[in-house]
Design a protein around this motif. Structure first.
Motif, PDB file in Angstrom:
ATOM      1  N   UNK A 185       2.182  10.249  -7.414  1.00 44.01           N
ATOM      2  CA  UNK A 185       3.020  10.671  -8.540  1.00 44.01           C
ATOM      3  C   UNK A 185       2.167  10.952  -9.777  1.00 44.01           C
ATOM      4  N   UNK A 186       1.170  10.110 -10.015  1.00 43.50           N
ATOM      5  CA  UNK A 186       0.325  10.273 -11.204  1.00 43.50           C
ATOM      6  C   UNK A 186      -0.429  11.599 -11.177  1.00 43.50           C
ATOM      7  N   UNK A 187      -0.839  12.029  -9.996  1.00 38.59           N
ATOM      8  CA  UNK A 187      -1.547  13.309  -9.888  1.00 38.59           C
ATOM      9  C   UNK A 187      -0.650  14.440 -10.387  1.00 38.59           C
ATOM     10  N   UNK A 188       0.586  14.463  -9.910  1.00 35.72           N
ATOM     11  CA  UNK A 188       1.502  15.511 -10.343  1.00 35.72           C
ATOM     12  C   UNK A 188       1.912  15.367 -11.799  1.00 35.72           C
ATOM     13  N   UNK A 189       2.136  14.149 -12.228  1.00 33.02           N
ATOM     14  CA  UNK A 189       2.583  13.929 -13.604  1.00 33.02           C
ATOM     15  C   UNK A 189       1.508  14.373 -14.589  1.00 33.02           C
ATOM     16  N   UNK A 190       0.243  14.218 -14.205  1.00 26.72           N
ATOM     17  CA  UNK A 190      -0.851  14.602 -15.099  1.00 26.72           C
ATOM     18  C   UNK A 190      -0.807  16.079 -15.459  1.00 26.72           C
ATOM     19  N   UNK A 191      -0.720  16.970 -14.455  1.00 30.59           N
ATOM     20  CA  UNK A 191      -0.746  18.399 -14.770  1.00 30.59           C
ATOM     21  C   UNK A 191       0.596  18.891 -15.312  1.00 30.59           C
ATOM     22  N   UNK A 192       1.697  18.265 -14.898  1.00 35.38           N
ATOM     23  CA  UNK A 192       3.002  18.660 -15.442  1.00 35.38           C
ATOM     24  C   UNK A 192       3.104  18.256 -16.914  1.00 35.38           C
ATOM     25  N   UNK A 193       2.628  17.052 -17.219  1.00 35.22           N
ATOM     26  CA  UNK A 193       2.655  16.582 -18.611  1.00 35.22           C
ATOM     27  C   UNK A 193       1.829  17.503 -19.505  1.00 35.22           C
ATOM     28  N   UNK A 194       0.752  18.027 -18.975  1.00 34.72           N
ATOM     29  CA  UNK A 194      -0.133  18.898 -19.751  1.00 34.72           C
ATOM     30  C   UNK A 194       0.568  20.200 -20.143  1.00 34.72           C
ATOM     31  N   UNK A 210      -1.303   8.393 -16.974  1.00 36.81           N
ATOM     32  CA  UNK A 210      -1.374   8.824 -15.573  1.00 36.81           C
ATOM     33  C   UNK A 210      -2.759   8.564 -14.989  1.00 36.81           C
ATOM     34  N   UNK A 211      -3.796   8.856 -15.778  1.00 32.58           N
ATOM     35  CA  UNK A 211      -5.169   8.655 -15.292  1.00 32.58           C
ATOM     36  C   UNK A 211      -5.438   7.183 -15.029  1.00 32.58           C
ATOM     37  N   UNK A 212      -5.072   6.326 -15.987  1.00 30.75           N
ATOM     38  CA  UNK A 212      -5.331   4.886 -15.849  1.00 30.75           C
ATOM     39  C   UNK A 212      -4.552   4.305 -14.667  1.00 30.75           C
ATOM     40  N   UNK A 213      -3.282   4.637 -14.574  1.00 25.77           N
ATOM     41  CA  UNK A 213      -2.458   4.095 -13.496  1.00 25.77           C
ATOM     42  C   UNK A 213      -2.926   4.618 -12.140  1.00 25.77           C
ATOM     43  N   UNK A 214      -3.354   5.867 -12.076  1.00 31.74           N
ATOM     44  CA  UNK A 214      -3.879   6.427 -10.830  1.00 31.74           C
ATOM     45  C   UNK A 214      -5.095   5.643 -10.349  1.00 31.74           C
ATOM     46  N   UNK A 244       0.811  -1.217   0.000  1.00 35.99           N
ATOM     47  CA  UNK A 244       0.000   0.000   0.000  1.00 35.99           C
ATOM     48  C   UNK A 244       0.852   1.278   0.000  1.00 35.99           C
ATOM     49  N   UNK A 245       2.026   1.237   0.614  1.00 33.72           N
ATOM     50  CA  UNK A 245       2.909   2.406   0.551  1.00 33.72           C
ATOM     51  C   UNK A 245       3.353   2.650  -0.890  1.00 33.72           C
ATOM     52  N   UNK A 246       3.641   1.579  -1.604  1.00 31.42           N
ATOM     53  CA  UNK A 246       4.033   1.708  -3.014  1.00 31.42           C
ATOM     54  C   UNK A 246       2.859   2.219  -3.840  1.00 31.42           C
ATOM     55  N   UNK A 247       1.661   1.716  -3.572  1.00 33.04           N
ATOM     56  CA  UNK A 247       0.483   2.177  -4.310  1.00 33.04           C
ATOM     57  C   UNK A 247       0.216   3.657  -4.048  1.00 33.04           C
ATOM     58  N   UNK A 248       0.447   4.109  -2.813  1.00 36.68           N
ATOM     59  CA  UNK A 248       0.277   5.531  -2.509  1.00 36.68           C
ATOM     60  C   UNK A 248       1.271   6.372  -3.298  1.00 36.68           C
ATOM     61  N   UNK A 262      -7.596   1.731  -6.585  1.00 38.18           N
ATOM     62  CA  UNK A 262      -8.367   0.483  -6.412  1.00 38.18           C
ATOM     63  C   UNK A 262      -7.564  -0.516  -5.590  1.00 38.18           C
ATOM     64  N   UNK A 263      -6.280  -0.618  -5.878  1.00 37.15           N
ATOM     65  CA  UNK A 263      -5.436  -1.540  -5.101  1.00 37.15           C
ATOM     66  C   UNK A 263      -5.379  -1.124  -3.637  1.00 37.15           C
ATOM     67  N   UNK A 264      -5.250   0.161  -3.381  1.00 35.69           N
ATOM     68  CA  UNK A 264      -5.208   0.648  -2.004  1.00 35.69           C
ATOM     69  C   UNK A 264      -6.460   0.239  -1.239  1.00 35.69           C
ATOM     70  N   UNK A 265      -7.628   0.432  -1.843  1.00 39.24           N
ATOM     71  CA  UNK A 265      -8.897   0.134  -1.169  1.00 39.24           C
ATOM     72  C   UNK A 265      -9.056  -1.367  -0.952  1.00 39.24           C
ATOM     73  N   UNK A 266      -8.847  -2.148  -1.996  1.00 39.69           N
ATOM     74  CA  UNK A 266      -9.036  -3.594  -1.880  1.00 39.69           C
ATOM     75  C   UNK A 266      -8.017  -4.221  -0.935  1.00 39.69           C
TER      76      UNK A 266
END
Length: 355
Positions: free
Chosen positions: A214-223, A242-246, A205-209, A251-255
């Motif tokens: 990272x995906x949140x930041x990469x999304x707006x930086x990539x834009x 980024x959206x798909x991986x996020x 879960x630490x890795x999933x976090x 989902x992995x975190x919750x499950x």
């Protein structure tokens, strides 16, 4: 006119005699060392052994470099296989071009091989390494500064990066997206460290976090970037990635939290302790072995006591029989003597008839 800006290096390569020292490669190497150093500290804190993170990194890093390069070449194939391009350039990794998505994906395969060889759960190892990977990315992004690549839109902000004329670039001042992403990755690393201490994250879960943040930041930086890229429905390919991986990371975190709450109690088996246990079991030094030995000793003593008691009883009976037989024989002899004395007295008495 922009009076304040971040200057770019005049060259990304320093020559030590015939040996080229490339800034991009240095940034990648420094990032790897930072990731292994921090990952090792976190692994030991979780109960693992020193050096295990480095041993597994020997597998993960080469796989990650190959995966990162493959992702870049596949998604930007026109740079290497288009008209007037030389496909040999696809192997020139020192010139830049690593996709973090491919690096993480194939690097995980290498890490899985290394973990399997050591009998270690991959999710626990990934949790220990997660903030270190974020810091490695923070270091690696400065390689783009050395190569004057992957910058954003033109701007006159005081922290704009100055780009000089060169192949596929126009001189000017641009958003330093390499700096934005570097700072974002440092923040991601601090977030994962805090959350891991606060919530005792485990089972990956630490890795999933780390991935989700990272995906949140990469999304707006990539834009913000203006380098050539494929677009799908008006968005750059890496934005969609980024959206798909996020979503997958969340989902992995919750499950995972529902199916496997808590944290692993043991992250690395103690081979030395297992060997000692096996040897102790053979020698009877373990509690079970000692109990068995005591039981065997008690049984032996009980057997000796029974043998002694049986032998004593038999001996007493044997001794009693001769004594009884001797007493009967003595009584019979004494009776015969008394009968003979009486007969002699009668014969000597007065008036006894003589034959």
């Amino acid at each position: 006119m922009n009076l304040a800006f971040i200057p770019s290096p005049s060259t990304g390569v320093l020559h030590l005699g015939p040996i080229p020292l490339r800034g991009y490669a240095f940034c990648i190497i420094i990032g790897v060392f930072v990731a292994v150093w921090l990952g090792n500290k976190r692994w030991i804190a979780r109960g693992g052994k020193p050096g295990t993170v480095a041993d597994i990194a020997v597998w993960a890093v080469p796989f990650g470099l190959v995966g990162g390069r493959l992702y870049h070449v596949i998604t930007d194939y026109q740079l290497y296989f288009g008209e007037g391009r030389d496909w040999v350039d696809a192997f020139k990794i020192w010139e830049g071009g690593l996709g973090i998505w491919g690096a993480i994906a194939l690097g995980a395969v290498g890490a899985w091989i290394g973990c399997r060889r050591r009998g270690i759960p991959l999710p626990a190892w990934a949790d220990a390494l997660a903030p270190g990977i974020a810091l490695a990315q923070a270091c690696g992004r400065w390689g783009n500064w050395f190569n004057q690549e992957l910058y954003g839109r033109a701007t006159d902000l005081p922290w704009a990066v100055k780009i000089t004329d060169g192949p596929n670039r126009v001189a000017g001042t641009y958003h330093p997206t390499f700096l934005y992403e570097s700072l974002w990755c440092v923040g991601v690393a601090l977030l994962v460290i805090w959350a891991d201490r606060r919530f005792k994250l485990g089972h990956g879960r630490a890795f999933a976090l780390y991935v989700a943040a990272y995906c949140v930041g990469r999304g707006w930086i990539e834009y913000m970037r203006v380098d050539e890229a494929h677009h799908i429905l008006g968005l750059r390919l890496n934005v969609w990635t980024s959206i798909v991986v996020f979503v997958l990371a969340v989902v992995y975190l919750v499950l995972s939290a529902k199916l496997r709450p808590g944290r692993e109690e043991v992250v690395e088996p103690d081979a030395d302790a297992d060997a000692d246990a096996v040897a102790g079991a053979k020698d009877g030094d373990t509690p079970a072995g000692e109990a068995k030995a005591k039981a065997e000793d008690a049984g032996a003593k009980s057997g000796d006591a029974e043998d002694t008691e049986a032998g004593g009883t038999a001996g007493a009976e044997a001794d009693a029989e001769p004594k009884g037989a001797g007493a009967e024989a003595a009584g019979a002899a004494e009776g015969e003597d008394k009968a003979e004395d009486k007969a002699e007295d009668k014969a000597e008495a007065p008036g006894a008839k003589k034959l």
